[in-house]
Scaffold this motif. Structure first.
Motif, PDB file in Angstrom:
ATOM      1  N   PHE A   1      38.100  31.451  37.434  1.00  0.00           N
ATOM      2  CA  PHE A   1      39.029  31.645  38.546  1.00  0.00           C
ATOM      3  C   PHE A   1      39.220  33.140  38.776  1.00  0.00           C
ATOM      4  CE2 PHE A   1      43.354  32.808  39.758  1.00  0.00           C
ATOM      5  CZ  PHE A   1      43.620  32.000  40.856  1.00  0.00           C
ATOM      6  N   ILE A   2      39.282  33.541  40.057  1.00  0.00           N
ATOM      7  CA  ILE A   2      39.601  34.922  40.397  1.00  0.00           C
ATOM      8  C   ILE A   2      40.545  34.926  41.587  1.00  0.00           C
ATOM      9  CG2 ILE A   2      37.637  35.249  41.981  1.00  0.00           C
ATOM     10  CD1 ILE A   2      37.425  38.125  40.876  1.00  0.00           C
ATOM     11  N   GLU A   3      41.497  35.865  41.589  1.00  0.00           N
ATOM     12  CA  GLU A   3      42.455  36.026  42.688  1.00  0.00           C
ATOM     13  C   GLU A   3      42.363  37.447  43.200  1.00  0.00           C
ATOM     14  OE1 GLU A   3      47.260  35.546  43.662  1.00  0.00           O
ATOM     15  OE2 GLU A   3      46.497  35.302  41.607  1.00  0.00           O
ATOM     16  N   VAL A   4      42.341  37.594  44.529  1.00  0.00           N
ATOM     17  CA  VAL A   4      42.256  38.907  45.166  1.00  0.00           C
ATOM     18  C   VAL A   4      43.400  39.035  46.167  1.00  0.00           C
ATOM     19  CG1 VAL A   4      40.822  40.498  46.498  1.00  0.00           C
ATOM     20  CG2 VAL A   4      39.754  38.874  44.923  1.00  0.00           C
ATOM     21  N   ARG A   5      44.107  40.185  46.114  1.00  0.00           N
ATOM     22  CA  ARG A   5      45.181  40.462  47.070  1.00  0.00           C
ATOM     23  C   ARG A   5      44.987  41.862  47.630  1.00  0.00           C
ATOM     24  NH1 ARG A   5      51.013  37.906  45.393  1.00  0.00           N
ATOM     25  NH2 ARG A   5      50.286  35.797  44.858  1.00  0.00           N
ATOM     26  N   GLY A   6      44.940  41.946  48.935  1.00  0.00           N
ATOM     27  CA  GLY A   6      44.777  43.236  49.571  1.00  0.00           C
ATOM     28  C   GLY A   6      43.490  43.935  49.187  1.00  0.00           C
ATOM     29  N   GLY A   7      42.470  43.169  48.856  1.00  0.00           N
ATOM     30  CA  GLY A   7      41.194  43.755  48.501  1.00  0.00           C
ATOM     31  C   GLY A   7      41.064  44.132  47.046  1.00  0.00           C
ATOM     32  N   GLU A   8      42.097  43.939  46.237  1.00  0.00           N
ATOM     33  CA  GLU A   8      42.075  44.275  44.815  1.00  0.00           C
ATOM     34  C   GLU A   8      42.190  43.015  43.984  1.00  0.00           C
ATOM     35  OE1 GLU A   8      41.537  47.294  43.761  1.00  0.00           O
ATOM     36  OE2 GLU A   8      41.599  48.189  45.771  1.00  0.00           O
TER      37      GLU A   8
ATOM     38  N   ALA B   1      43.521  40.608  41.461  1.00  0.00           N
ATOM     39  CA  ALA B   1      44.876  40.462  40.921  1.00  0.00           C
ATOM     40  C   ALA B   1      44.928  39.566  39.703  1.00  0.00           C
ATOM     41  CB  ALA B   1      45.807  39.912  42.011  1.00  0.00           C
ATOM     42  N   GLY B   2      43.863  38.852  39.384  1.00  0.00           N
ATOM     43  CA  GLY B   2      43.890  37.985  38.220  1.00  0.00           C
ATOM     44  C   GLY B   2      42.585  37.256  38.006  1.00  0.00           C
ATOM     45  N   ARG B   3      42.297  36.978  36.710  1.00  0.00           N
ATOM     46  CA  ARG B   3      41.106  36.217  36.353  1.00  0.00           C
ATOM     47  C   ARG B   3      41.466  35.323  35.174  1.00  0.00           C
ATOM     48  NH1 ARG B   3      35.685  39.643  35.732  1.00  0.00           N
ATOM     49  NH2 ARG B   3      35.051  37.493  35.341  1.00  0.00           N
ATOM     50  N   ARG B   4      40.866  34.115  35.159  1.00  0.00           N
ATOM     51  CA  ARG B   4      41.110  33.218  34.022  1.00  0.00           C
ATOM     52  C   ARG B   4      40.127  32.066  34.059  1.00  0.00           C
ATOM     53  NH1 ARG B   4      45.526  32.007  37.531  1.00  0.00           N
ATOM     54  NH2 ARG B   4      45.458  29.851  38.306  1.00  0.00           N
ATOM     55  N   ILE B   5      40.114  31.269  32.990  1.00  0.00           N
ATOM     56  CA  ILE B   5      39.329  30.040  32.945  1.00  0.00           C
ATOM     57  C   ILE B   5      40.071  28.964  33.728  1.00  0.00           C
ATOM     58  CG2 ILE B   5      38.432  28.227  31.417  1.00  0.00           C
ATOM     59  CD1 ILE B   5      38.090  30.337  29.275  1.00  0.00           C
ATOM     60  N   ALA B   6      39.334  28.103  34.429  1.00  0.00           N
ATOM     61  CA  ALA B   6      39.949  27.057  35.244  1.00  0.00           C
ATOM     62  C   ALA B   6      39.143  25.770  35.106  1.00  0.00           C
ATOM     63  CB  ALA B   6      40.034  27.500  36.696  1.00  0.00           C
TER      64      ALA B   6
END
Length: 641
Positions: A126-133, A135-140
């Motif tokens: 899993f990856i999360e991006v906010r405003g082009g940066e 913001a978080g990564r983890r196993i999903a």
């Protein structure tokens, strides 16, 4: 004010937002880019969810190969792609996405999350991006493939939000985008859910005709002919519609190059050329055209959204497409469905005059803007508006709306119901003092009749279609159907917004295709203004087999129930957009037809009202209503000069 003389490297977030301005125009652009990524990943199932027109949420989930956990961050980095390796790859692109801009551009203008599980991997990432940066990564957890969620699109760029249309419009654009992709990939299954309602679900391995029936109403699908034409290594295949089923909009001409939806003037021109002489200038056929050619002979890198292409061999492209469409028209003719469709369309009268081969007879070929040397009659006719005379009332116009004509008024009398032939509008029962019946060798029944208050003299009717007049020394021909269309349209524009309606004791019931139900939503106010009282109900299950029931509880006073049903079916199939479109269709449906004989008083009444009608030189479809020849032009025709 910042120093504009110093050159600086733009920060990553700003670069991504500039790229987003090119790639992500609206929510449907996001759907296109994400679904094409799924297809590039080998997906055989793609499910799309849209909420609030795409502004609130867009979800695209597939069962493709997935992305390795270690590469998720690269996937949202600009110009990082798995689809190109060398410059040679760029000159023969085989994938849909290749710039490496879509995901980072989308992520820069939204709250972006992605879950992906590479084939053979134990877990998803899993990856999360906010405003082009990031913001978080983890196993999903995910069974297979990739799931992308885009929330709050353009929330950090409010200037972009104000250019979006209404939620229903953006939802429709997302649906149209997925439809175009789905038609090009019948081996893949697709579904679309909008605001919690499943709009359609397409199983994998459908043929084109079956898949089209999900999106187009039966009237549009029944008149389609297949084609598969190859020329010098270029192949054009798909389906094309009969000219008899043409419509007033070009949104059912779908073009593809090597499976990629495109908008191309050259290809559209080739399609139109194949129909030359069979359509009016404002008519468009239905066609789904797939062009396949060597990848190194087409440049798909012309436009950031990849909607435009450039060809090396334009003439070969043109001739291949034209050959394919002509092949489809030949198939339709052989099947007997060609150009002899029902009297229901934007200009059914014009289609009535096509012969069985689909071509116009020489004397009926439509005019594409060319006029006789002297131009249409009326350019130098007295202006009734300028002379202070009012335009005809609706009662005068409506007198012509009843069919069939002529109506028998008794022995030796023909004409409009309730009309006195000696007092019809504009008719003078007294012969023109300057006319000598013996000179023209005419009987009293066919005596030239002047139009009161004008310098026109009615001489008769030719082919039960054209009204012949003399104006001074000029010969004038008026197309009775086209003239009546213009008369009726003018009347509707003036007086048909009051909503006068004729209630029905028993409502008409019509089953609607989902696409027709969507069209009806946009036309409801216009139809109500015309006098239709409509009620819709849901019936059946959602998806491709969804059924909608339309109850017609009131109709315009000038239509009977049979013609009201036919008119509604035509309006929904033709996908009219405005009230004026509806009026144009109504005028064609109710106008006097070509081939209908008119009594003298009927012809004179029509001509009188037509001469007092604005924009009378052309019918609502753009065909000329009238042509004329002065003595000099007649002498040239007979080679006297």
């Amino acid at each position: 004010m910042p120093d504009t003389h110093e050159i600086r490297v733009l920060p990553p977030g700003l670069k991504n937002q500039i790229a987003a301005g090119e790639v992500v125009e609206r929510p449907s652009s996001v759907v296109k880019e994400l679904v094409e990524n799924s297809l590039d990943a080998g997906a055989t199932r793609v499910d799309v969810t849209v909420e609030q027109g795409g502004r609130g949420l867009i979800v695209v989930q597939d069962n493709g190969r997935g992305i390795a956990a270690a590469q998720l961050e690269l996937a949202v980095t600009r110009h990082a792609t798995s689809k190109l390796r060398t410059f040679e790859d760029l000159s023969a692109i085989a994938s849909f996405g290749f710039r490496g801009e879509a995901l980072p551009s989308i992520a820069s203008v939204s709250r972006f999350t992605m879950i992906s599980r590479e084939q053979g991997a134990a877990d998803a990432a899993f990856i999360e991006v906010r405003g082009g940066e990031v913001a978080g990564r983890r196993i999903a957890a995910l069974a297979a493939g990739t799931r992308v969620e885009v929330r709050e699109l353009f929330a950090n760029t409010p200037a972009r939000l104000k250019f979006l249309k209404a939620e229903s419009t953006e939802n429709k654009r997302c649906q149209d985008t997925l439809m175009r992709i789905a038609l090009a990939h019948p081996g893949c299954g697709f579904s679309l859910t909008v605001n919690g309602r499943e709009v359609f679900r397409l199983p994998a391995d459908q043929d084109l005709a079956t898949r089209l029936r999900t999106f187009w109403p039966p009237s549009a699908c029944e008149g389609l002919g297949p084609f598969d034409f190859e020329r010098l290594g270029y192949r054009a295949h798909g389906v094309a519609g009969s000219p008899a089923m043409a419509q007033s909009r070009g949104d059912r001409i779908l073009l593809y190059v090597n499976g990629r939806p495109v908008q191309d003037k050259l290809m559209l021109g080739a399609v139109r050329q194949a129909y030359k002489g069979m359509l009016l200038s404002r008519e468009y056929p239905q066609a789904v055209l797939f062009l396949e050619l060597p990848r190194d002979e087409v440049d798909v890198n012309v436009h950031p959204a990849k909607l435009e292409v450039r060809f090396i061999e334009e003439s070969r492209v043109f001739s291949t497409i034209r050959g394919g469409i002509v092949q489809a028209l030949a198939v339709l003719t052989d099947q007997g469905r060609g150009y002899l469709g029902p009297d229901s369309g934007p200009d059914s009268d014009q289609r009535d005059r096509r012969d069985v081969s689909g071509a116009y007879r020489q004397d009926d070929r439509p005019d594409y803007g060319h006029r006789s040397p002297s131009g249409p009659v009326g350019h130098d006719a007295p202006s009734f508006r300028e002379n202070g005379q009012k335009f005809p009332s609706y009662r005068e116009y409506a007198a012509f709306a009843s069919r069939p004509v002529p109506m028998d008024l008794g022995p030796g009398r023909g004409g409009l119901a309730g009309a006195d032939p000696d007092h019809a509008p504009g008719y003078s029962s007294e012969p023109d003092p300057g006319l000598d019946p013996a000179r023209f060798n005419v009987t009293d029944a066919a005596r030239p009749a002047p139009l009161a208050g004008t310098d026109y003299v009615y001489l008769g009717q030719v082919a039960d279609t054209y009204l012949v007049l003399r104006r001074g020394q000029s010969l004038v021909l008026v197309d009775q159907h086209a003239a009546h269309e213009r008369v009726l349209l003018a009347a509707m524009r003036r007086e048909r917004t009051r909503g006068d309606s004729q209630p029905l004791a028993l409502p008409l019931e019509m089953d609607l295709h989902p696409s027709e139900a969507e069209t009806l939503d946009g036309l409801r106010d216009g139809l109500r203004a015309m006098g239709f009282i409509l009620e819709t109900r849901e019936a059946g299950e959602s998806g491709a087999s969804a059924a909608h029931r339309l109850l017609v509880r009131g109709i315009p006073p000038t239509l009977d129930t049979g013609r009201a049903r036919e008119y509604l079916a035509d309006a929904l199939a033709a996908r009219a957009r405005t009230l004026d479109d509806l009026w144009t269709m109504m005028s064609c449906k109710t106008a006097i037809k070509a081939g209908q004989p008119l009594a003298v008083d009927e012809a004179l009444a029509l001509l009188d009202v037509w001469l007092r009608t604005p924009e009378r030189e052309y019918c609502p479809h753009g065909r000329p209503v009238v042509v004329s020849w002065n003595p000099q032009e007649l002498e040239k025709l007979f080679k006297r000069k």
